[in-house]
Write a protein that holds these residues in place. Structure first.
Motif, PDB file in Angstrom:
ATOM      1  N   LEU A   5       0.828  -1.209   0.000  1.00 23.29           N
ATOM      2  CA  LEU A   5       0.000   0.000   0.000  1.00 23.29           C
ATOM      3  C   LEU A   5       0.864   1.260   0.000  1.00 23.29           C
ATOM      4  N   CYS A   6       1.964   1.219   0.737  1.00 21.27           N
ATOM      5  CA  CYS A   6       2.887   2.368   0.750  1.00 21.27           C
ATOM      6  C   CYS A   6       3.451   2.622  -0.645  1.00 21.27           C
ATOM      7  N   LEU A   7       3.824   1.561  -1.342  1.00 22.94           N
ATOM      8  CA  LEU A   7       4.432   1.703  -2.663  1.00 22.94           C
ATOM      9  C   LEU A   7       3.430   2.097  -3.741  1.00 22.94           C
ATOM     10  N   THR A   8       2.199   1.632  -3.615  1.00 17.90           N
ATOM     11  CA  THR A   8       1.248   1.835  -4.709  1.00 17.90           C
ATOM     12  C   THR A   8       0.300   3.012  -4.503  1.00 17.90           C
ATOM     13  N   LEU A   9      -0.018   3.339  -3.252  1.00 22.34           N
ATOM     14  CA  LEU A   9      -0.986   4.404  -3.011  1.00 22.34           C
ATOM     15  C   LEU A   9      -0.391   5.626  -2.319  1.00 22.34           C
ATOM     16  N   PHE A  10       0.483   5.400  -1.353  1.00 20.69           N
ATOM     17  CA  PHE A  10       0.947   6.496  -0.500  1.00 20.69           C
ATOM     18  C   PHE A  10       2.405   6.874  -0.732  1.00 20.69           C
ATOM     19  N   ASN A  11       2.957   6.483  -1.867  1.00 25.33           N
ATOM     20  CA  ASN A  11       4.374   6.687  -2.153  1.00 25.33           C
ATOM     21  C   ASN A  11       4.790   8.158  -2.078  1.00 25.33           C
ATOM     22  N   SER A  12       4.056   9.027  -2.734  1.00 24.40           N
ATOM     23  CA  SER A  12       4.464  10.442  -2.751  1.00 24.40           C
ATOM     24  C   SER A  12       4.261  11.092  -1.386  1.00 24.40           C
ATOM     25  N   LEU A  13       3.224  10.698  -0.670  1.00 27.81           N
ATOM     26  CA  LEU A  13       2.988  11.251   0.668  1.00 27.81           C
ATOM     27  C   LEU A  13       4.098  10.836   1.632  1.00 27.81           C
ATOM     28  N   ILE A  14       4.476   9.575   1.593  1.00 26.01           N
ATOM     29  CA  ILE A  14       5.562   9.088   2.457  1.00 26.01           C
ATOM     30  C   ILE A  14       6.881   9.752   2.062  1.00 26.01           C
ATOM     31  N   GLY A  15       7.117   9.920   0.753  1.00 21.58           N
ATOM     32  CA  GLY A  15       8.319  10.606   0.286  1.00 21.58           C
ATOM     33  C   GLY A  15       8.402  12.031   0.809  1.00 21.58           C
ATOM     34  N   ASP A  16       7.267  12.715   0.818  1.00 22.87           N
ATOM     35  CA  ASP A  16       7.242  14.090   1.351  1.00 22.87           C
ATOM     36  C   ASP A  16       7.555  14.120   2.845  1.00 22.87           C
ATOM     37  N   ILE A  17       7.060  13.130   3.580  1.00 23.44           N
ATOM     38  CA  ILE A  17       7.341  13.066   5.028  1.00 23.44           C
ATOM     39  C   ILE A  17       8.835  12.846   5.266  1.00 23.44           C
ATOM     40  N   TYR A  18       9.421  11.901   4.525  1.00 22.61           N
ATOM     41  CA  TYR A  18      10.870  11.666   4.665  1.00 22.61           C
ATOM     42  C   TYR A  18      11.672  12.905   4.273  1.00 22.61           C
ATOM     43  N   TYR A  19      11.259  13.549   3.196  1.00 25.96           N
ATOM     44  CA  TYR A  19      11.978  14.749   2.745  1.00 25.96           C
ATOM     45  C   TYR A  19      11.989  15.797   3.855  1.00 25.96           C
ATOM     46  N   PHE A  20      10.840  15.995   4.487  1.00 20.80           N
ATOM     47  CA  PHE A  20      10.758  16.972   5.570  1.00 20.80           C
ATOM     48  C   PHE A  20      11.612  16.548   6.761  1.00 20.80           C
ATOM     49  N   LEU A  21      11.618  15.231   7.071  1.00 20.20           N
ATOM     50  CA  LEU A  21      12.435  14.742   8.190  1.00 20.20           C
ATOM     51  C   LEU A  21      13.927  14.935   7.929  1.00 20.20           C
ATOM     52  N   PHE A  22      14.363  14.702   6.687  1.00 26.10           N
ATOM     53  CA  PHE A  22      15.786  14.816   6.363  1.00 26.10           C
ATOM     54  C   PHE A  22      16.245  16.261   6.186  1.00 26.10           C
TER      55      PHE A  22
END
Length: 194
Positions: A65-82
């Motif tokens: 589900l992370c890879l297919t539906l929420f990929n860009s949202l999770i990427g944005d969260i990591y980007y903000f964390l880094f």
């Protein structure tokens, strides 16, 4: 082209399939850990092996589900964390794009192979999660999973693609054949040994 070290990491982690997998992995492991803890708390007599095997399926589905539906949202969260700043990427919700023509066989590439590989674990992990599952129930559950994901993708800014459903189903069928063949061989071997 020269990239500073930070740009190499940024490209790898945010723009490659291995990077997307690494983004999804912690979320999947946390979901599996929570599921295992709940199972242990609910049924202390259940064997640890069965709990781990069923938790692996939860990890797999969460990662999927992370890879297919929420990929860009999770990427944005990591980007903000880094980097402590917003990624600047926008989310295109409700695209409602549909590709209903199967054409994967014209130009079979890495993405098509990835769609098969992504669903290979399903035919093995689902029967371990759902103890009395038959090959037909596993096939139906796998097909409904890939269909559900594809139907939701246009809402999450991606497109519905019939090619993905076909290729995902091929991955499910391959793993079902492997799992149930091995199960029949080992179960037959146990009966012959008794």
């Amino acid at each position: 082209m020269y990239f500073p070290d930070d740009m190499n990491f940024q490209y790898f982690f945010f723009d490659t399939y291995p990077g997307f997998f690494l983004q999804a992995l912690p979320v999947a492991l946390i979901a599996g850990g929570i599921y295992a803890a709940c199972q242990i708390r609910r049924n202390r007599r259940r064997s640890p092996c069965k709990i781990v095997l069923s938790a692996l399926f939860v990890c797999y589905i969460t990662g999927l589900l992370c890879l297919t539906l929420f990929n860009s949202l999770i990427g944005d969260i990591y980007y903000f964390l880094f980097y402590h700043v917003p990624s600047g990427g926008g989310h295109a919700w409700f695209t409602f794009e549909y590709d209903l023509i199967p054409d994967f066989f014209h130009n079979f590439g890495a993405e098509n192979l990835g769609n098969i590989v992504m669903f290979l674990p399903f035919g093995i992990l689902y029967p371990l999660f759902k103890q009395n599952s038959t090959w037909m129930r596993t096939l139906i559950a796998g097909f409904l999973t890939t269909l559900g994901i594809e139907l939701l993708q246009p809402i999450f800014g991606r497109s519905f693609d019939i090619n993905d459903i076909i290729l995902n189903s091929i991955g499910i069928i391959i793993s079902i054949i492997v799992f149930y063949s091995l199960k029949a061989i080992f179960y037959h071997g146990k009966e012959a040994g008794s």
